[in-house]
Design an enzyme around this catalytic site. Structure first.
Site, PDB file in Angstrom:
ATOM      1  N   ASP A  61      47.348  33.533  34.263  1.00 37.16           N
ATOM      2  CA  ASP A  61      46.457  34.693  35.520  1.00 37.16           C
ATOM      3  C   ASP A  61      46.688  33.878  37.249  1.00 37.16           C
ATOM      4  O   ASP A  61      46.731  32.836  37.441  1.00 37.16           O
ATOM      5  CB  ASP A  61      44.944  34.032  35.500  1.00 37.16           C
ATOM      6  CG  ASP A  61      43.757  34.434  36.641  1.00 37.16           C
ATOM      7  OD1 ASP A  61      43.557  36.060  35.775  1.00 37.16           O
ATOM      8  OD2 ASP A  61      42.737  34.100  37.076  1.00 37.16           O
ATOM      9  N   ASP A 386      39.290  39.404  33.800  1.00 36.99           N
ATOM     10  CA  ASP A 386      39.519  40.158  34.430  1.00 36.99           C
ATOM     11  C   ASP A 386      39.023  42.015  33.900  1.00 36.99           C
ATOM     12  O   ASP A 386      39.063  42.592  34.199  1.00 36.99           O
ATOM     13  CB  ASP A 386      40.962  40.121  34.085  1.00 36.99           C
ATOM     14  CG  ASP A 386      41.743  39.006  35.463  1.00 36.99           C
ATOM     15  OD1 ASP A 386      40.773  38.717  35.405  1.00 36.99           O
ATOM     16  OD2 ASP A 386      42.896  38.951  34.558  1.00 36.99           O
TER      17      ASP A 386
HETATM   18 MG    MG Z   1      46.000  41.452  34.453  1.00 35.84          MG
END
Ligand code: MG
Ligand code: ADP
Length: 559
Positions: A61, A386
């Site tokens: 990430d 996300d």
């Molecule tokens: Mg992404």
């Protein structure tokens, strides 16, 4: 006035001006992007980040990586802020934003070498960014709130390349189920989705539970294990008699005194519990401890109670049931209670937990995420965050774009045509902007072990031929229709990434003077820069930044 030069800065201050300042900032910004770029896309690698206290995070990430790197170079930090803003605003696209920002800087460096003035670069970049936004809106497709298939594709695309990859279809279903069940006319409040993690079992065993799940058992077996039509109290206090009152006040010299003292303690606990009983509560969540005796009194009154409720849980319970969190048990009133159709202790993923359903205020759901180890579960949780964000945004805007480098390739094509109409030095900057956007498909190809030149050539030719949705299949290297492949992202993720990358690059380019009160060099990032990839990390107080630098280079070498 004498001849003495006027001193306006302290001796410790450092000043870097003109070209030096510019190139220092560009180098720092590029280094940050370089550190993040190997993680981009489905085939991106993960990074293992070791904090100063030895804590380990394994992640793909972008924003997590940059935050954990503890970068303290001021210019590099502006690029990190791009990722942070991206995360806050749209949850996803953090790596893309940073990679685009870094490449805008590196293109600018070339232009500066050709003596293009920073102001012309700024103007060209700004025009290109505006135009890009407009073009993206034109190619975006409409997504209906009931279009579960597309929403699930969007949810899954946001998870690709993260630890959740293998189970992404299953997780995408859960994510879309969670978001749509808390959505109403006023929008989507993802705070009503509680994400609970459980180490043990497989990722596929993750589930969506209607209601709020609290990882707690009732504090005493003599309490009821369920309550229907329950009034719920949430108390940020303890049901104990403070130790200090006992130690300081009493000096026990004979059995009578001890008796009297115990009576007093008993009486205090009794009073506390009575306060609660008087409100008519059926269920009590206490954030601190509950004395054994108080447990007994609560059980006698038929109340289900949990102790040491985490404050995040307490807030979620209060939100869902409409309860007011009471800071001091003696202040509790009936008005403070919330309501739930049912509160029950039951088996959730192999352990006994309290499940609160049919709540008063809002639809509340819990996503129970499972995975083999702590690190796996943590990375799944980041992927889910996300994913929840992009589904929310798609529901809010109703607009999506194909992924896999398709929009960037299309923008590059159209911006190059647009550049002709711009003319002057700015034209060069618009063209450079188009090149910078192509870093996304190029990096996707590189990270997939593909030949980036071949991939770009094929991609350009399909876009030239009119297929705006052509993108990269990073596994086979083929250029395919991304809509058909189900690789879809919200429009806002792209517009935000391009917008904030442009702002940060422009801001850094405008700086021609850096005046630092202390030592600047100490925190310099050295993240696998082309010249010295894998070289000795920059030392100094920014040790983490330097350490990661070596790593950035190492990861690059592995590809
Ligand atoms: Mg992404
Ligand atoms: P970011 O932090 O920018 O979201 P990611 O590592 O999530 O970085 O990668 C996002 C990029 O990967 C986007 O360009 C997206 O379109 C692309 N992508 C995601 N899934 C696929 C896929 N299945 N095939 C090709 N590209 C994909």
């Amino acid at each position: 006035m004498g001849d003495q030069p006027m001193v306006i800065m302290s001796e410790e201050s450092q000043r870097t001006s003109g070209d030096d300042a510019q190139s220092m900032n560009i180098t720092a910004g590029k280094a940050v992007a370089e550190a993040a770029r190997t993680t981009l896309g489905p085939k991106g690698m993960d990074k293992m980040l070791v904090g100063s206290a030895g804590n380990v995070v394994v992640t793909n990430d972008g924003v997590t990586i940059l935050k954990e790197m503890e970068i303290d170079h001021p210019a590099a930090n502006m690029i990190v802020e791009v990722a942070e803003t991206q995360e806050e605003e749209v949850s996803d696209g953090t790596t893309s934003a940073v990679v685009i920002g870094g490449d805008l800087l590196s293109q600018a460096e070339d232009l500066l070498e050709q003596d293009v003035h920073p102001t012309s670069i700024e103007q060209g970049y700004r025009q290109a960014s505006e135009k890009a936004k407009q073009l993206l809106e034109e190619i975006a497709i409409d997504v209906d709130a009931n279009d579960t298939d597309t929403l699930e594709q969007i949810a899954a695309t946001a998870m690709t390349g993260k630890g959740a990859e293998n189970a992404k279809d299953r997780l995408a279903e859960l994510v879309v189920g969670a978001v749509t069940s808390v959505a109403d006319d006023t929008g989507v409040d993802t705070d009503n989705i509680k994400v609970e993690t459980l180490v043990g079992g497989a990722i596929e065993d993750s589930e969506l539970i209607d209601g709020v799940v609290v990882d707690k058992e009732r504090v005493s077996d003599s309490m009821p294990y369920f309550a229907e039509d329950a009034s719920v109290a949430v108390i940020d206090d303890s049901l104990e008699v403070a130790e200090t009152e006992i130690d300081t006040d009493v000096n026990v010299t004979n059995p009578d005194q001890l008796e009297e003292f115990l009576d007093r303690e008993q009486k205090q606990l009794r009073e506390m519990v009575d306060e609660i009983v008087d409100t008519g509560a059926d269920v009590v969540f206490v954030q601190d401890g509950i004395d054994d005796l108080a447990q007994q009194y609560l059980a006698d009154a038929g109340i289900l109670a949990a102790r040491r409720t985490k404050s995040s849980d307490a807030e979620q319970i209060a939100r869902a049931t409409g309860a007011q969190i009471v800071g001091n048990v003696s202040d509790i009133e009936t008005d403070d209670l919330g309501f739930a159709g049912s509160v029950a202790q039951q088996d959730v993923g192999g352990s006994q937990q309290l499940v609160i359903e049919d709540v008063e205020d809002a639809a509340s759901v819990t996503l129970l995420l499972r995975g083999g180890t702590e690190h796996v579960v943590d990375e799944v949780e980041r992927a889910i965050s996300d994913s929840l964000g992009v589904v929310r945004i798609t529901l809010e805007d109703g607009k999506a774009l194909p992924g896999g480098g398709a929009p960037e390739a299309q923008l590059a094509l159209e911006l190059r045509q647009f550049a002709d109409s711009v003319g002057g030095r700015e034209q060069l900057a618009v063209e450079a902007f188009a090149d910078a956007l192509e870093t996304i498909p190029r990096t996707l190809a590189e990270n997939g072990g593909l030949d980036p030149i071949d991939s770009l050539v094929e991609l350009r030719s399909q876009h030239d031929a009119g297929t705006a949705t052509a993108g990269l299949n990073v596994t086979t290297g083929d250029v395919i229709d991304m809509d058909e492949a189900g690789v879809v992202e919200p429009l806002r993720v792209k517009t935000q990434a391009i917008g904030s990358a442009t702002e940060a690059a422009v801001m850094l380019l405008r700086i021609d003077d850096v005046i630092a009160a202390g030592d600047l060099k100490g925190g310099q990032v050295n993240a696998g820069d082309d010249d010295d990839a894998g070289g000795p990390p920059a030392g100094g107080p920014g040790g983490m930044g330097g350490g990661m630098g070596g790593m950035g280079g190492g990861m690059g070498g592995m590809m």
